[in-house]
Write an enzyme that holds these catalytic residues in place. Sequence first.
Site, PDB file in Angstrom:
ATOM      1  N   THR A  38      36.322  34.341  63.551  1.00 58.58           N
ATOM      2  CA  THR A  38      35.136  35.342  63.168  1.00 58.58           C
ATOM      3  C   THR A  38      34.439  34.733  61.860  1.00 58.58           C
ATOM      4  O   THR A  38      33.544  35.285  61.511  1.00 58.58           O
ATOM      5  CB  THR A  38      35.933  36.512  62.846  1.00 58.58           C
ATOM      6  OG1 THR A  38      36.964  36.563  62.146  1.00 58.58           O
ATOM      7  CG2 THR A  38      36.171  37.127  64.397  1.00 58.58           C
ATOM      8  N   ASP A  39      35.160  34.126  60.935  1.00 53.64           N
ATOM      9  CA  ASP A  39      34.995  33.608  59.557  1.00 53.64           C
ATOM     10  C   ASP A  39      33.517  32.888  59.655  1.00 53.64           C
ATOM     11  O   ASP A  39      32.629  33.390  58.885  1.00 53.64           O
ATOM     12  CB  ASP A  39      35.977  32.921  58.709  1.00 53.64           C
ATOM     13  CG  ASP A  39      36.469  31.682  59.311  1.00 53.64           C
ATOM     14  OD1 ASP A  39      35.897  31.182  60.441  1.00 53.64           O
ATOM     15  OD2 ASP A  39      37.154  30.867  58.522  1.00 53.64           O
ATOM     16  N   LEU A  99      48.636  25.689  59.895  1.00 57.23           N
ATOM     17  CA  LEU A  99      48.969  26.499  58.664  1.00 57.23           C
ATOM     18  C   LEU A  99      48.073  26.144  57.687  1.00 57.23           C
ATOM     19  O   LEU A  99      48.500  26.371  56.417  1.00 57.23           O
ATOM     20  CB  LEU A  99      50.269  26.493  58.484  1.00 57.23           C
ATOM     21  CG  LEU A  99      51.424  26.851  59.540  1.00 57.23           C
ATOM     22  CD1 LEU A  99      52.841  26.445  59.127  1.00 57.23           C
ATOM     23  CD2 LEU A  99      51.118  28.189  60.106  1.00 57.23           C
ATOM     24  N   SER A 100      47.097  25.205  57.865  1.00 60.81           N
ATOM     25  CA  SER A 100      46.164  24.871  56.757  1.00 60.81           C
ATOM     26  C   SER A 100      46.534  24.127  55.361  1.00 60.81           C
ATOM     27  O   SER A 100      46.411  24.351  54.351  1.00 60.81           O
ATOM     28  CB  SER A 100      45.393  26.193  55.982  1.00 60.81           C
ATOM     29  OG  SER A 100      44.673  26.840  57.309  1.00 60.81           O
ATOM     30  N   SER A 152      45.671  21.344  54.688  1.00 57.22           N
ATOM     31  CA  SER A 152      44.173  20.636  54.325  1.00 57.22           C
ATOM     32  C   SER A 152      43.716  21.450  53.256  1.00 57.22           C
ATOM     33  O   SER A 152      43.305  21.353  52.276  1.00 57.22           O
ATOM     34  CB  SER A 152      43.455  20.271  55.431  1.00 57.22           C
ATOM     35  OG  SER A 152      42.769  21.165  56.108  1.00 57.22           O
ATOM     36  N   GLU A 200      35.835  20.334  53.257  1.00 58.26           N
ATOM     37  CA  GLU A 200      36.188  20.140  54.492  1.00 58.26           C
ATOM     38  C   GLU A 200      35.171  19.777  55.437  1.00 58.26           C
ATOM     39  O   GLU A 200      35.063  19.003  56.357  1.00 58.26           O
ATOM     40  CB  GLU A 200      36.880  21.539  54.952  1.00 58.26           C
ATOM     41  CG  GLU A 200      37.441  21.517  56.166  1.00 58.26           C
ATOM     42  CD  GLU A 200      39.004  21.215  56.184  1.00 58.26           C
ATOM     43  OE1 GLU A 200      39.534  21.243  55.287  1.00 58.26           O
ATOM     44  OE2 GLU A 200      39.502  20.549  57.392  1.00 58.26           O
ATOM     45  N   ASP A 242      40.691  29.744  55.437  1.00 63.38           N
ATOM     46  CA  ASP A 242      41.727  29.011  54.878  1.00 63.38           C
ATOM     47  C   ASP A 242      41.723  28.903  53.519  1.00 63.38           C
ATOM     48  O   ASP A 242      42.690  29.266  52.719  1.00 63.38           O
ATOM     49  CB  ASP A 242      41.761  27.878  55.668  1.00 63.38           C
ATOM     50  CG  ASP A 242      41.642  27.739  57.223  1.00 63.38           C
ATOM     51  OD1 ASP A 242      41.884  28.905  57.673  1.00 63.38           O
ATOM     52  OD2 ASP A 242      41.671  26.750  57.805  1.00 63.38           O
TER      53      ASP A 242
HETATM   54  C1  GLA Z   1      40.501  27.157  61.259  1.00 66.70           C
HETATM   55  C2  GLA Z   1      39.275  27.129  60.061  1.00 66.70           C
HETATM   56  C3  GLA Z   1      38.962  28.533  59.682  1.00 66.70           C
HETATM   57  C4  GLA Z   1      38.781  29.479  60.770  1.00 66.70           C
HETATM   58  C5  GLA Z   1      39.920  29.370  62.054  1.00 66.70           C
HETATM   59  C6  GLA Z   1      39.987  30.191  63.138  1.00 66.70           C
HETATM   60  O1  GLA Z   1      41.600  27.238  60.573  1.00 66.70           O
HETATM   61  O2  GLA Z   1      39.475  26.299  59.134  1.00 66.70           O
HETATM   62  O3  GLA Z   1      37.729  28.615  59.050  1.00 66.70           O
HETATM   63  O4  GLA Z   1      37.413  29.359  61.644  1.00 66.70           O
HETATM   64  O5  GLA Z   1      40.219  27.863  62.322  1.00 66.70           O
HETATM   65  O6  GLA Z   1      39.699  31.468  62.873  1.00 66.70           O
END
Ligand code: GLA
Length: 387
Positions: free
Chosen positions: A35-36, A124-125, A127, A159, A171
Amino acid sequence: MTASALIQAFTQHFDAAPTLLVRAPGRLNLIGEHTDYNEGLVLPGAIMQAVSFGLRLNGTDKIRLRALDFDKSYEVAVADIKPLEHGHWANYQLGVVAGLLRRGAEVPGFDCAFGGDIPSGAGLSSSAAVECGVAWGLNEMLGLGIDKMALAHIAQKAEHEYAGVMCGLMDQFASVFGRAGHVVRLDCRSLDYAYFPLDTTTCRLVLCNSGVKHSLADSEYNKRREECAEGVRILAKKNPAIKSLRDATLSEIEAAKEEMGDVIERRCRYVVEENARVEALTQHLEAGHPLQEVGELIYASHNGLRDDYQVSCPELDVLVELAHEAPGAYGARMMGGGFGGCTINLVDSAEVDNFIAFMTKGYQDRLGLELETYVTTLADGVGELTA
Ligand code: GLA
């Protein structure tokens, strides 16, 4: 990574001690997926798993990076930075420096050693943590005075431009703005945000790592973004006030169904429904409604991601199916970009051990795969690493 281990590794490699230690967390997302970048709502939180950095200015014109977890080094003159080949680990740091330079900041040469415990490719981000840690650390060290929201945007741009993923802000926002014990709802259009406490005495957040690295994710991710943009173009023909899927209603999507075709219609419908689920879930949290109601929304989010947005994979689906039967589970869904990584599970605190045992056995029985799980806690966003 502890401060003393980091100082030791840094000093050994660069022959001088770091002058600043930084900790930047990974993130989870309770609900609000994909959704972001549609100007919608998300409900992430920072987690205790993090990347830690040692930093110092080195008095040269060179950036010297040291990846402690995989024993690699990279060096480049500040004036020469450009995106490296796709997938190169140094892209995240370099992208942040490029963003600072673009704002007119003077960035002298610096040394940076980093490492941590966020499993990579697990959704889990890690990056975003790397980007946000470097952005925050350089801002501190150089006294640039850039505010936190701008730092998150610089990290997001890194990114886009250096890693080639057209991600939204979630993230990086979570890694910067996380607060211990809270999830945070971000309105990705207005950038308003609000914290919601999550009472971990009654429930815990358990992440189940499918072990599938989301390799497909980059190209499919960018494709989903384009599909949503196509949906908006079609909707705007009938109603020019629609600038993003945030503005669209289900009935408008229904009315444009024919022109959209099945795929675009599903993508758009999912996004509108997911935004509504974020609203509903935060209302449940505010009102202290039973966790079963929160869990129902989380399960519904997974169904949408699997069937309409189509970013799940068989392993994630099995994990969510298992959670439906598992002791103590209120809700489960795939988390993050998709095509692998972790599921997030809301679990009764008293049943966490039973839940993990059930899931581990079930994953082995159904797919012959070993399951890694993390019982995580919600942590503070990026900041100084203290001893
Ligand atoms: C990845 C992206 C986020 C978001 C999610 C899905 O983590 O980096 O910006 O779009 O996917 O919700």
